[in-house]
Design an enzyme around this catalytic site. Sequence first.
Site, PDB file in Angstrom:
ATOM      1  N   GLU A 170       0.948  -1.276  -0.048  1.00 37.73           N
ATOM      2  CA  GLU A 170      -0.009  -0.176  -0.059  1.00 37.73           C
ATOM      3  C   GLU A 170       0.680   1.145   0.030  1.00 37.73           C
ATOM      4  OE1 GLU A 170      -2.839  -0.658   3.211  1.00 37.73           O
ATOM      5  OE2 GLU A 170      -3.580  -2.297   2.494  1.00 37.73           O
ATOM      6  N   GLU A 274      -6.454 -10.988  -0.267  1.00 33.62           N
ATOM      7  CA  GLU A 274      -7.298 -10.362   0.815  1.00 33.62           C
ATOM      8  C   GLU A 274      -8.786 -10.414   0.182  1.00 33.62           C
ATOM      9  OE1 GLU A 274      -5.719  -6.863   2.613  1.00 33.62           O
ATOM     10  OE2 GLU A 274      -3.528  -7.450   2.049  1.00 33.62           O
TER      11      GLU A 274
END
Length: 382
Positions: A170, A274
């Site tokens: 991220e 995820e």
Amino acid sequence: MLKRTHMRIMTLMCYAVISFSICTIQKAVAQSEPSTQMTLKDAYKDKFYIGTALNAWQLMGNKPSEMHIAQSQFNSIVAENVMKSGRIQAKEGEFNFELADKFVEFGEQNNMHIHGHTLIWHSQAPRWFFTDQQGNLVSKEVLTERMKTHIFTVVGRYKGRIDSWDVVNEAIEDDGSYRNSKFYQILGEDFIKLAFKFAHQADPDAELYYNDYSMAIPSKRNGVVKMVKKLKDEGIPIHGIGMQGHIGLNHPDIKEFDKSLEAYSQLGKVMITELELSVLPSPWGDAGAELSDTYTYEDKMNPFPNGLPEDVQRQFTQRYVEFFKLFLKHSDHISRVALWGINDGNSWKNNWPVRGRTDYPLLFDRDNQAKPVVKELIELVR
């Protein structure tokens, strides 16, 4: 007497014919219907790994039924939290590998693909990583050395045992710019380059991935592609892209997700990471997965506290099937599809972005029973 014996013989022959016919019909039905014994990992074994995330409670032995599902249905595992830097090295130089070791041992005992998550991430990094004893930001040299020590220690411990790593997590904003994290403030974009170099040096055989959320947003896609291309042109060993699958009933646009899969597959392998499908409304509409974002609880944000209506369950199943059809379309480039949890009860979506809600985002319910969607996903590849 002969007549009676003849009738008995005829009766037995009729029973035999009827029994044979019934067996034949049952066999034909069994061959036409999906086997209840077929598992997700069996169904997709020639396409890509089917993975799941394991949490601390499961690894400590408190959830044996959930671990049984991990063993029987999945052939890849990733640690939900226990391998993040804040957990492994809460204090400088003091490494705690107790649960990380259990995670790796479980994967090895069950002959699973093992994915490490994550080495460098701003959100759950310990505060000491970026500051000196006076609380000031450290120099480039100090942060570089701390990154190197952490990565060499963690990756080195599991060298040859962990197949792939989320090296950086991220680092790109939705608009395609670099996230203004402490890593970026001190080292600029070079922190990504350094992380991949250190990870490769620590284990030259491990596959290394960049992982992020909202990866179907065009501006973010462009930013990630630009960053990875630049690093690969410089010879930095980035083997693939992880697309986090925090999806909802109405987001992201599956066509844009398709475009991103096309774009990222040009850079190397792709992992769907995820993955879960929230059926609950988001306070912001199309939500990503920025952990710092929270929202005050309201009843309208928790519409299904006692179970899903049939129409929502159908939408849930259809949406998962649509995405798995897309994954199969790109299966030549996808190495792993990983669910972010085993059952609905241990999904983080029950508490984010609104705490205290009841969500139903995974393939197994709170009683560890397979939902109808599991059969549908198996049927896709039968």
